[in-house]
Design an enzyme around this catalytic site. Sequence first.
Site, short mmCIF file in Angstrom:
data_model
loop_
_atom_site.label_atom_id
_atom_site.label_comp_id
_atom_site.label_asym_id
_atom_site.label_seq_id
_atom_site.Cartn_x
_atom_site.Cartn_y
_atom_site.Cartn_z
N CYS A 143 0.84 -1.20 0.00
CA CYS A 143 0.00 0.00 0.00
C CYS A 143 0.88 1.25 0.00
O CYS A 143 1.86 1.33 0.73
CB CYS A 143 -0.92 0.00 1.22
N ILE A 144 0.51 2.22 -0.82
CA ILE A 144 1.28 3.46 -0.91
C ILE A 144 0.37 4.67 -0.64
O ILE A 144 0.64 5.78 -1.11
CB ILE A 144 1.98 3.61 -2.27
#
Length: 325
Positions: free
Chosen positions: A173-174
């Site tokens: 996840c970014i």
Amino acid sequence: MEIFDYDNILLLPRKCRVDSRSDCDTSVQFGPHRFKLPVVPANMKTVVDERITEMLAREGYFYVMHRFDLDSLAYARAMRDKGLIVSLSVGVKPADHELVDRLAAEGLGADYLTIDIAHGHAESVQRMIGHIKQRLPAAFVIAGNVGTPEAVIDLENWGADATKVGVGPGKVCITRLKTGFGTGGWQLSALKWCARVATKPIVADGGIRHHGDIAKSMRFGASMVMIGSLFAGHEESPGQTVEVDGRRYKEYYGSASDFNKGEYRHVEGKRILEPVKGRLADTLREMQEDLQSSISYAGGTQLADLKKVNYVILGGENAGEHLFM
């Protein structure tokens, strides 16, 4: 409040009360059913599929089936025909409302429904909870994802039976890089913060890198822990197998990645390669053994005893070294 994550915390042992670690009970009552472990593989296309979720259900583990490129109605019917619990993911779009209507109309229902969107503190989630409770009142509703006490209070008041805490702490996840928001880097502290106001179960979602992080999640208020990367990369994992320099890997990508979406719009996830790590059943067995050891170090015999231990915050950029009782 103290700001810390899993790597900043160590739990402190208490006098052991069991002759063997295998005497410790890792089972958990979560909603209408009891499960062998307080862990659930992430509802992602590269983590679970029909075959894996069927195995989990048969063996007494909790599962949440993903909602991507799936005929959820047909899947629910197949699980019912096999005498297994039905645990589905839903979004908040008209098609998701229609799915709930069809599950009700065809008498399939659902044991668990997880409302699974990136920003779960939303009016659309409130409407979806209300719709599920009206059409499938027996379903146990998990809603998320959120990262603040205010959100937990609202979701519980809207009718959620459990809340999923974690905004962007996962390995693929970014969100915090793309949006500037999230619990990445302080997920364990966010869990503690949210658990203080919760009156219903919390699912800690994301940031788990080691089996010991499960025990830490229990200590700070989780009833269930959702895990992605540690469950990705098994022989039977649905991700594509890739060979690099003679070593085998499985692809693992976030639900908000362009690999999952099929287009580059509102991307908050990425793709990585996880080394193939053997069979899922072996990892589940090892997780259980490690959690039994955690309970024994806590001086207990069951999961609830993990909540009673003291802990230290190790030195780091955001934390001094302190003892907390």
